[in-house]
Design an enzyme around this catalytic site. Structure first.
Site, short mmCIF file in Angstrom:
data_model
loop_
_atom_site.label_atom_id
_atom_site.label_comp_id
_atom_site.label_asym_id
_atom_site.label_seq_id
_atom_site.Cartn_x
_atom_site.Cartn_y
_atom_site.Cartn_z
CG ASN A 1 -0.17 -0.06 2.50
OD1 ASN A 1 0.54 0.86 2.84
ND2 ASN A 1 -0.29 -1.18 3.21
CG ASP B 1 -6.82 -5.47 6.32
OD1 ASP B 1 -6.35 -5.46 7.48
OD2 ASP B 1 -7.38 -4.49 5.79
CE LYS C 1 7.88 -11.93 -14.91
NZ LYS C 1 8.62 -11.39 -16.04
CG ASP D 1 -5.89 -7.11 13.74
OD1 ASP D 1 -5.10 -6.40 14.40
OD2 ASP D 1 -6.92 -6.66 13.20
CG PHE E 1 -2.65 5.51 13.56
CD1 PHE E 1 -1.76 5.27 14.58
CD2 PHE E 1 -2.70 6.78 12.99
CE1 PHE E 1 -0.92 6.27 15.04
CE2 PHE E 1 -1.86 7.79 13.43
CZ PHE E 1 -0.97 7.54 14.45
O1 PMT Z 1 2.90 5.99 6.58
P1 PMT Z 1 2.34 7.32 6.14
O2 PMT Z 1 2.50 7.54 4.66
O3 PMT Z 1 2.86 8.46 6.97
O4 PMT Z 1 0.76 7.28 6.37
C1 PMT Z 1 0.26 7.23 7.68
C2 PMT Z 1 -0.89 6.25 7.80
C3 PMT Z 1 -2.10 6.80 7.04
C4 PMT Z 1 -0.51 4.87 7.26
C5 PMT Z 1 -1.19 6.13 9.35
O5 PMT Z 1 -1.54 7.38 9.86
C6 PMT Z 1 -2.33 5.16 9.62
O6 PMT Z 1 -3.49 5.51 9.63
N1 PMT Z 1 -1.96 3.88 9.87
C7 PMT Z 1 -2.94 2.76 9.97
C8 PMT Z 1 -3.39 2.39 8.59
C9 PMT Z 1 -4.30 1.22 8.57
O7 PMT Z 1 -3.95 0.24 7.98
O8 PMT Z 1 -5.38 1.32 9.26
P2 PMT Z 1 -6.47 0.15 9.35
O9 PMT Z 1 -7.71 0.89 9.62
O10 PMT Z 1 -6.45 -0.76 8.17
O11 PMT Z 1 -5.99 -0.69 10.60
C10 PMT Z 1 -6.43 -0.38 11.92
C11 PMT Z 1 -5.31 -0.61 12.90
O12 PMT Z 1 -5.00 -2.00 12.98
C12 PMT Z 1 -4.01 0.09 12.58
O13 PMT Z 1 -3.47 0.55 13.80
C13 PMT Z 1 -3.15 -1.01 11.97
O14 PMT Z 1 -1.77 -0.79 12.26
C14 PMT Z 1 -3.64 -2.22 12.74
N2 PMT Z 1 -3.55 -3.49 11.99
C15 PMT Z 1 -4.29 -3.67 10.85
C16 PMT Z 1 -4.25 -4.88 10.20
C17 PMT Z 1 -3.42 -5.91 10.73
N3 PMT Z 1 -3.33 -7.07 10.11
N4 PMT Z 1 -2.69 -5.70 11.83
C18 PMT Z 1 -2.74 -4.51 12.47
O15 PMT Z 1 -2.04 -4.32 13.48
#
Ligand code: PMT
Length: 411
Positions: free
Chosen positions: A207, A276, A286, A303, A320
């Site tokens: 991403n 995810d 390949k 997760d 986040f």
């Molecule tokens: O890196 P930058 O370019 O500065 O951008 C910053 C950002 C937008 C990436 C950052 O501010 C941000 O929002 N990070 C979380 C992005 C995200 O994937 O969010 P989510 O809503 O998909 O996930 C929710 C939370 O679960 C996040 O804290 C994520 O780290 C965590 N997660 C998600 C999936 C997973 N398999 N494991 C996790 O720990």
């Protein structure tokens, strides 16, 4: 803060007046020390006007030495910053050679020294420069950057001086006031950046996360005195000073590295954009284009955030949420589904979130709410870490840990 700003002879010296302005906006006194070659790129007149102090450049200037000798200048400094720092000045500092005022100050100071390298990417990647960088870092000298991108020579690569705002923010977090930070003695684990989920030996799913937000959080937590462990996906930015970095690629690797370091953590902040889903199988060779359409079966990645929050004795856990719509609703769902203490929701869009220098967020919790308007990620991270520290301490002091409810992101 008293800053000796050394300017050496690189094209990025043209950014020095902007850097001085940003340091002074933060309340610093800036004494500029130029090398002879820096004078080829930027004028003393401009620098004197923005710094408000006479420029020092000559070790043998009797009048200037009588007013404040090079030893006094070395003692006066809270930080010695060299920006831009050429390959040559790095080599001189490594060798201990001190043929001019700037390198003499570097030898004579007990203040932290930070260098913002700027040079052609081939010079930066030269084994001599990389070996000098390693030696400087081992001696505790902070290397800020360099960044990657197009260069004055017309080529592209690593070697661009970081932007003045980024350098100014980093300098103010170099341990000045150490011992008084809000997170002194605490351990903070931060995840940052994207993950890469391989499809075959040459392709992967990823991403647009640059790691800037997570690295800014790590830097801000370290500035508050925390021991910071940063689990980082693949990014092209440099490690914040004083932060222990563990590079990873996949979500599974990020999960494993997080759980290796989480036992001692007081706070966990998940800023990474973790995949995810990953391909169910990674092809050994390949994949060839045999058909008009093709499909990849995906399976869920672990997760990380939810697994940390579910530990028997979880750290104060902050997530986040990056959303393009219904930001508050989706963030609320994640807050409760993952059983977090706090979630920081960011609306991702045109000039915010992924890969931008600015971001904005709003935070709600059971008995309050705080909005953070659009700001540089370094400034936003500082404010977020202060808020997290405040609620972390409140949770420690309370009989039952208050559950922070966050959320909503908007500019
Ligand atoms: O890196 P930058 O370019 O500065 O951008 C910053 C950002 C937008 C990436 C950052 O501010 C941000 O929002 N990070 C979380 C992005 C995200 O994937 O969010 P989510 O809503 O998909 O996930 C929710 C939370 O679960 C996040 O804290 C994520 O780290 C965590 N997660 C998600 C999936 C997973 N398999 N494991 C996790 O720990």
């Amino acid at each position: 803060m008293n800053i000796v700003l050394g300017i050496t002879g690189g094209i990025a010296a043209y950014k020095a007046p902007d850097l001085v302005r940003r340091l002074r906006e933060r309340g610093a006194e800036v004494q500029i020390v130029m090398t002879a070659s820096a004078e080829e790129f930027v004028t003393e007149t401009a620098l004197q006007a923005v710094s408000g102090r006479p420029i020092r450049s000559n070790l043998w200037d009797k009048e200037a030495e009588a007013a404040m000798s090079h030893i006094e200048l070395a003692r006066w400094a809270d930080v010695v910053l060299i920006a831009p720092a050429t390959a040559e000045v790095m080599a001189r500092i490594v060798s201990g050679a001190a043929p001019d005022l700037l390198t003499t100050i570097c030898l004579a100071t007990e203040a932290p020294i930070a260098l913002a390298p700027a040079m052609n990417h081939v010079m930066w990647n030269n084994p001599a420069t990389q070996s000098n960088r390693e030696i400087l870092e081992k001696r505790g000298i902070h290397i800020l950057g360099p960044g990657t991108g197009s260069q004055a020579c017309g080529e592209t690569g690593a070697g661009r001086m970081l932007e003045p705002e980024t350098i100014a923010a980093a300098v103010f977090e170099l341990g000045v006031g150490k011992g008084e930070g809000l997170l002194e003695g605490s351990t903070v684990v931060v995840t940052a950046g994207p993950t890469r989920e391989p499809i075959d030996p040459v392709r992967y799913i990823t991403n647009r996360s640059s790691g800037k937000m997570g690295y800014a959080i790590a830097r801000a937590a370290a500035a508050q005195g925390a021991n910071v462990v940063l689990i980082s996906g693949p990014v092209s930015i440099s490690a914040p000073p004083g932060v222990e970095v563990h590079p990873v690629n996949t979500a599974q690797e990020m999960f494993d590295a997080t759980h290796q370091h989480i036992a001692n953590a007081d706070i966990f902040i998940a800023a990474a954009a973790v995949a995810d889903y990953r391909p169910a199988a990674v092809e050994k060779q390949k994949i060839k284009k045999k058909h008009e359409t093709s499909r990849i079966d995906l399976v869920r990645c672990p997760d990380i955030l939810a697994s940390v929050a579910a530990l028997p004795r979880p750290p104060f856990t902050v997530g986040f949420a990056a959303e393009t719509e219904k930001v508050e609703d989706y963030a609320r769902l994640k807050l409760s589904a993952k059983k977090l203490n706090m979630i920081i929701a960011n609306q991702v869009g045109d000039d915010l979130g992924f890969d931008h220098d600015d971001n904005a967020a709003s935070v709600l919790w059971n008995n309050g709410r705080k909005d953070f308007p659009k700001a540089a990620k370094s400034d936003l991270a500082r404010d977020l870490v202060e808020l997290i520290a405040e609620h972390f301490h409140a949770s420690r002091g309370a009989d039952t840990e208050p559950r922070l409810t966050v959320i909503s992101n908007k500019d």
